[in-house]
Design a protein around this motif. Sequence first.
Motif, PDB file in Angstrom:
ATOM      1  N   GLU A 445      17.949  -8.930  -4.327  1.00  0.00           N
ATOM      2  CA  GLU A 445      16.823  -9.011  -5.258  1.00  0.00           C
ATOM      3  C   GLU A 445      15.517  -9.261  -4.503  1.00  0.00           C
ATOM      4  O   GLU A 445      15.539  -9.848  -3.417  1.00  0.00           O
ATOM      5  N   ALA A 461       4.474  -7.237  -1.435  1.00  0.00           N
ATOM      6  CA  ALA A 461       5.238  -5.986  -1.469  1.00  0.00           C
ATOM      7  C   ALA A 461       4.438  -5.004  -2.307  1.00  0.00           C
ATOM      8  O   ALA A 461       4.044  -5.322  -3.428  1.00  0.00           O
ATOM      9  N   ILE A 462       4.170  -3.856  -1.777  1.00  0.00           N
ATOM     10  CA  ILE A 462       3.199  -2.976  -2.442  1.00  0.00           C
ATOM     11  C   ILE A 462       3.895  -1.819  -3.171  1.00  0.00           C
ATOM     12  O   ILE A 462       4.964  -1.361  -2.761  1.00  0.00           O
ATOM     13  N   PRO A 463       3.275  -1.352  -4.263  1.00  0.00           N
ATOM     14  CA  PRO A 463       3.818  -0.203  -4.991  1.00  0.00           C
ATOM     15  C   PRO A 463       4.094   0.943  -4.024  1.00  0.00           C
ATOM     16  O   PRO A 463       3.313   1.186  -3.099  1.00  0.00           O
ATOM     17  N   GLY A 464       5.201   1.608  -4.245  1.00  0.00           N
ATOM     18  CA  GLY A 464       5.623   2.661  -3.330  1.00  0.00           C
ATOM     19  C   GLY A 464       6.797   2.202  -2.479  1.00  0.00           C
ATOM     20  O   GLY A 464       7.459   3.016  -1.834  1.00  0.00           O
ATOM     21  N   THR A 465       7.060   0.868  -2.475  1.00  0.00           N
ATOM     22  CA  THR A 465       8.174   0.352  -1.683  1.00  0.00           C
ATOM     23  C   THR A 465       9.449   0.404  -2.530  1.00  0.00           C
ATOM     24  O   THR A 465       9.536  -0.296  -3.546  1.00  0.00           O
ATOM     25  N   PRO A 466      10.450   1.211  -2.144  1.00  0.00           N
ATOM     26  CA  PRO A 466      11.644   1.343  -2.979  1.00  0.00           C
ATOM     27  C   PRO A 466      12.402   0.028  -3.075  1.00  0.00           C
ATOM     28  O   PRO A 466      12.500  -0.712  -2.092  1.00  0.00           O
ATOM     29  N   LEU A 468      11.765  -2.774  -4.471  1.00  0.00           N
ATOM     30  CA  LEU A 468      11.054  -4.038  -4.664  1.00  0.00           C
ATOM     31  C   LEU A 468      10.169  -4.016  -5.906  1.00  0.00           C
ATOM     32  O   LEU A 468       9.230  -4.806  -6.030  1.00  0.00           O
ATOM     33  N   GLU A 469      10.467  -3.095  -6.837  1.00  0.00           N
ATOM     34  CA  GLU A 469       9.671  -3.009  -8.063  1.00  0.00           C
ATOM     35  C   GLU A 469       9.587  -4.393  -8.707  1.00  0.00           C
ATOM     36  O   GLU A 469      10.612  -5.062  -8.883  1.00  0.00           O
ATOM     37  N   HIS A 470       8.389  -4.803  -9.028  1.00  0.00           N
ATOM     38  CA  HIS A 470       8.212  -6.108  -9.671  1.00  0.00           C
ATOM     39  C   HIS A 470       6.916  -6.121 -10.468  1.00  0.00           C
ATOM     40  O   HIS A 470       6.055  -5.263 -10.280  1.00  0.00           O
TER      41      HIS A 470
ATOM     42  N   GLU B  46       9.649   3.822  -7.675  1.00  0.00           N
ATOM     43  CA  GLU B  46       8.716   2.916  -6.998  1.00  0.00           C
ATOM     44  C   GLU B  46       7.282   3.453  -6.947  1.00  0.00           C
ATOM     45  O   GLU B  46       6.362   2.740  -6.577  1.00  0.00           O
ATOM     46  N   LYS B  47       7.121   4.715  -7.338  1.00  0.00           N
ATOM     47  CA  LYS B  47       5.772   5.294  -7.327  1.00  0.00           C
ATOM     48  C   LYS B  47       5.019   5.011  -8.630  1.00  0.00           C
ATOM     49  O   LYS B  47       3.835   5.297  -8.733  1.00  0.00           O
ATOM     50  N   VAL B  49       3.239   2.751 -11.410  1.00  0.00           N
ATOM     51  CA  VAL B  49       2.588   1.453 -11.579  1.00  0.00           C
ATOM     52  C   VAL B  49       2.049   1.385 -13.000  1.00  0.00           C
ATOM     53  O   VAL B  49       1.305   2.273 -13.421  1.00  0.00           O
ATOM     54  N   ASN B  65      10.980  -1.490 -15.423  1.00  0.00           N
ATOM     55  CA  ASN B  65      11.439  -1.814 -14.071  1.00  0.00           C
ATOM     56  C   ASN B  65      10.710  -0.922 -13.056  1.00  0.00           C
ATOM     57  O   ASN B  65      11.304  -0.096 -12.373  1.00  0.00           O
ATOM     58  N   THR B  66       9.408  -1.093 -13.010  1.00  0.00           N
ATOM     59  CA  THR B  66       8.550  -0.376 -12.061  1.00  0.00           C
ATOM     60  C   THR B  66       7.601  -1.421 -11.496  1.00  0.00           C
ATOM     61  O   THR B  66       7.704  -2.588 -11.832  1.00  0.00           O
ATOM     62  N   TYR B  67       6.665  -1.007 -10.662  1.00  0.00           N
ATOM     63  CA  TYR B  67       5.578  -1.920 -10.306  1.00  0.00           C
ATOM     64  C   TYR B  67       4.685  -2.064 -11.523  1.00  0.00           C
ATOM     65  O   TYR B  67       4.507  -1.110 -12.292  1.00  0.00           O
ATOM     66  N   LEU B  90       0.395   7.208  -5.857  1.00  0.00           N
ATOM     67  CA  LEU B  90       1.076   6.518  -6.952  1.00  0.00           C
ATOM     68  C   LEU B  90       0.788   7.214  -8.278  1.00  0.00           C
ATOM     69  O   LEU B  90      -0.201   7.937  -8.421  1.00  0.00           O
TER      70      LEU B  90
END
Lengths: 624, 338
Positions: A445, A461-466, A468-470, B46-47, B49, B65-67, B90
């Motif tokens: 997790e 952790a930045i968007p685009g990182t597989p 680690l979506e949060h 993950e792309k 947002v 369940n995304t950014y 993104l």
Amino acid sequence: MSSDTETDARPTPEKIDRVVIRFAGDSGDGMQLAGTQFTASSAMFGNDLATLPNFPSEIRAPAGTIAGVSSFQVHIADWDILTPGDHPDCLIAMNPAALKANLHDLKPGALIIVNVDAFNERNLAKAGYESNPLEDDSLRAYHVLTAPMEELTKKALVGTGVKGRAVLRSKNFFALGLMSWMYSRPLKPVEQWITKKFGEDNPVAAANLAALHAGYNYGITAEGFHHTFEVEPAALPKGEYTNISGNIATAWGLIAGARAANLPLFLGSYPITPATSILEELAKQKHFGVKTFQAEDEIAGVGSAVGAAFAGNLAATTTSGPGLALKSETISLAFTLELPLIVIDVQRAGPSTGMPTKVEQSDLLFAMYGRHGEAPLPVVSIASPADAFSATMEAVRIATKYMTPVILLSDGYIANSSEPWKLPDVADLPTFPVTFTTEPNHGDEFLPYTRDPETLARPWAIPGTPGLEHRVGGLEKHDGTGNVAYEPDNHQLMTELRAAKIDAIRKDIPPIKVHGDADSKILVLGWGSTFSAIRAGVLNARRNGRSVAHAQIRHLNPLPPDLGDVLEGREVILIPELNNGQFARMIRAEYLIAPRSFAKIQGEPFKADEIEEQLNEICREINS
Amino acid sequence: MNIDVKQYTRADFQSNQEVRWCPGCGDYTILASVQTFLAELGIDREKHVFISGIGCSSRFPYYMNTYGMHSIHGRAPAIASGVAAANPDLTVWVITGDGDALSIGGNHLIHALRRNINLKILLFNNQIYGLTKGQYSPTSEQGKRTKTSPMGSIDYPFNPVSLALGAEATFVARTLDMDRKHTAEILAAAAEHRGTAFIEFYQNCNVFNDKAFIELTSRETRDDNRVYLDHGKPILFGPDNEFGIRIGPTGAEIVEVSKVGIDSIQVHNAKDPEPGVAFALSRLSRGPHGPTPLGIFRDVERPVYEDLLVGQIEEAQAQKGTGDLADLLRSTGTWTTN
Ligand code: SF4
């Protein structure tokens, strides 16, 4: 065009070690330009220098009136000076209003050079003169020289192709030429600048060059101008120097900070005096990969920066007092999101629109406390134009290391004034590369609100990182998971953790350098742009036999860990500030001591004399 | 299909957070539509947002369940603009409501639309303030009685589609929360569009403003009132397509096809470079009462902000090389002392 005039025989100039010159005229007279160019050639000549531009309010006041007067002061010396000078030794007055508005700053014996053509009945009336001061003996305490600058400029421009009213636009170059003669400045740097700026074939270039030379030649031929002066190059510490203004150095500090953090730079800003030139400078530096976003308002400026920070950029926003107020809600969001963000407040005289072109340090308590909820932030201040680069890098270091917004306090004086800056070796600059989190940190997790045990910073952790979506948000977060949480104990814990993280930065602040008589009973404690006046005032007092110590504080929150020791045992702690005693209030609250506040709220920086006078008074009190 | 693209199901886009809207709220349906749609879209999870403001709808990112970022009231378009500008790779979604987007955040909305930043803005319009429990919103009809308008609202409401068209948004559409098939089509077109896509959802707040869209949703009236816009097709409606829209000298008007002939009926052109006709269509109903257009009003191409932003950086680098800090520090001239 070459400057054959420079080889002309000139009377041996009187050697002086320093001089303060003020160029003053109507805001349409080009005095900022004349002053800046005089400064540039002095810098190239190797003098130490400090400048102080003084603008009228932004809206153009009627020509010829006191409200429309603009001035540029430059202090040049053959030794290491600190301030733009308290009192001009020489005033160039392009019209009666410029004379009237500036006369009170001159000491008896000062040199006044006037553009006599502007001293007609109409202009005298507009400036509020009942009789012509050039004729009524009211200037007898001064040394007055006159030059028909408009008449001679018109003559000089015959044949340049510039005609009509446009001719008079070159009269600032006449004044500059004359001053270059008086103070033995080389013309070459100005000539090169004119050609570069306007283009070789542009009639305006020819006109400005002609006016420049006419002014210089007038000095050679006219009576009264034969007593000339020379300030030799200063013995500055060995190195390579450039003449830097605060806003440009701040912009460069952001570029260097982003480079040190190994992040792309994003600036989201809305134009506001006196911060705008940071945005302008970064908009020019696109080849560094800088993204500038001119937002629809102050809120969107900081909002876009928060978005860019979430996406993994080094994000910054620039503003001044009213804009900081508008950004306040979003800064609190960034605080609770725990994202790095640089908020640069170039302070000006307030409240509300106040005096936007004038300096003040009155946003200190707003920077400290101007947020809703419990939201302490690091606050870093800039002491001078030459300090801006490293102070900005320091703000970036703290923001990225501790995952927090940082407020960087500059002001209108730092923004627009300039001084020589010894260039750092780029290879020696600090580096603090950021590592984004790319792997789960809790089994399989990712918990966005776990903390580094040392810094208490959360992972980025930045968007685009597989994987680690949060989600992050303004609602209170559960410790660790970051999920929305309303539990009473969790809110207390998170509030305390966020505060402890900011407080822990204290350990990461270098020791205070105390100048002067370190153990003196008297300590002058300053922050921000009061640096140069305090240092000069303290130096003068010490030359006159007083024992005084000076400390200038860069980190205003948290305060340096050794500040308590530095304050310990002093009889008097003097805190000069360009506000109504805000730092004094902070020090009183933090250390339960009673500092002595020296508040100046006039839209102008301190003069070194004012500091020295205070010190004299304190010494008299202590000894009596 | 691109074989590199991961295969998803709707569950992959559901976060582990319990969804907490009022039972029966239209937001549930939109959430399900979006999750289902993203599972089929073919963009890596993950792309995505999701940025929201404040309001009932703005809880949306927590359930994806995304950014995501649940930000502050009205500011989502500004924050999302920063995300999109910082990383053009993104896919950035803005979730907002009528109060969030049109009242406190009106300024950010129109500027995002005018810039044509690559954002998908989903505006859940329920014509009420739900989170604060029932005050009139900038889309509530005049005369509406709420807790803050006991004698009826005196505020004249916005028509969100008209507003977006007035700001020259390049993609403007309207759909209904409960019409999942139509929602999926509109989302697909919005995802396909480069630049800002604006979608107004008529969203039922069954607690504070129930049945606001009843004329479009009830079995008895919906066929009379849903006017679907399909690019390239004549705009017809009614149980048997017996009505149509004609653009007359004063704007869009409802006509009987049998009386005017099919050739007089406006053929919908979402690609029209000028927004005028689309605007006229948006004026057909308010409330909404009576026949109301649904679908894509406008879908045109205009340079995208991020492309221009990155383009200028590339151009500057082509001319000057990638910046060198030591050169920058020397760029205004230096002197050396010994
Ligand atoms: S208040 Fe209305 S809009 Fe909000 S969750 Fe409940 S039903 Fe939905």
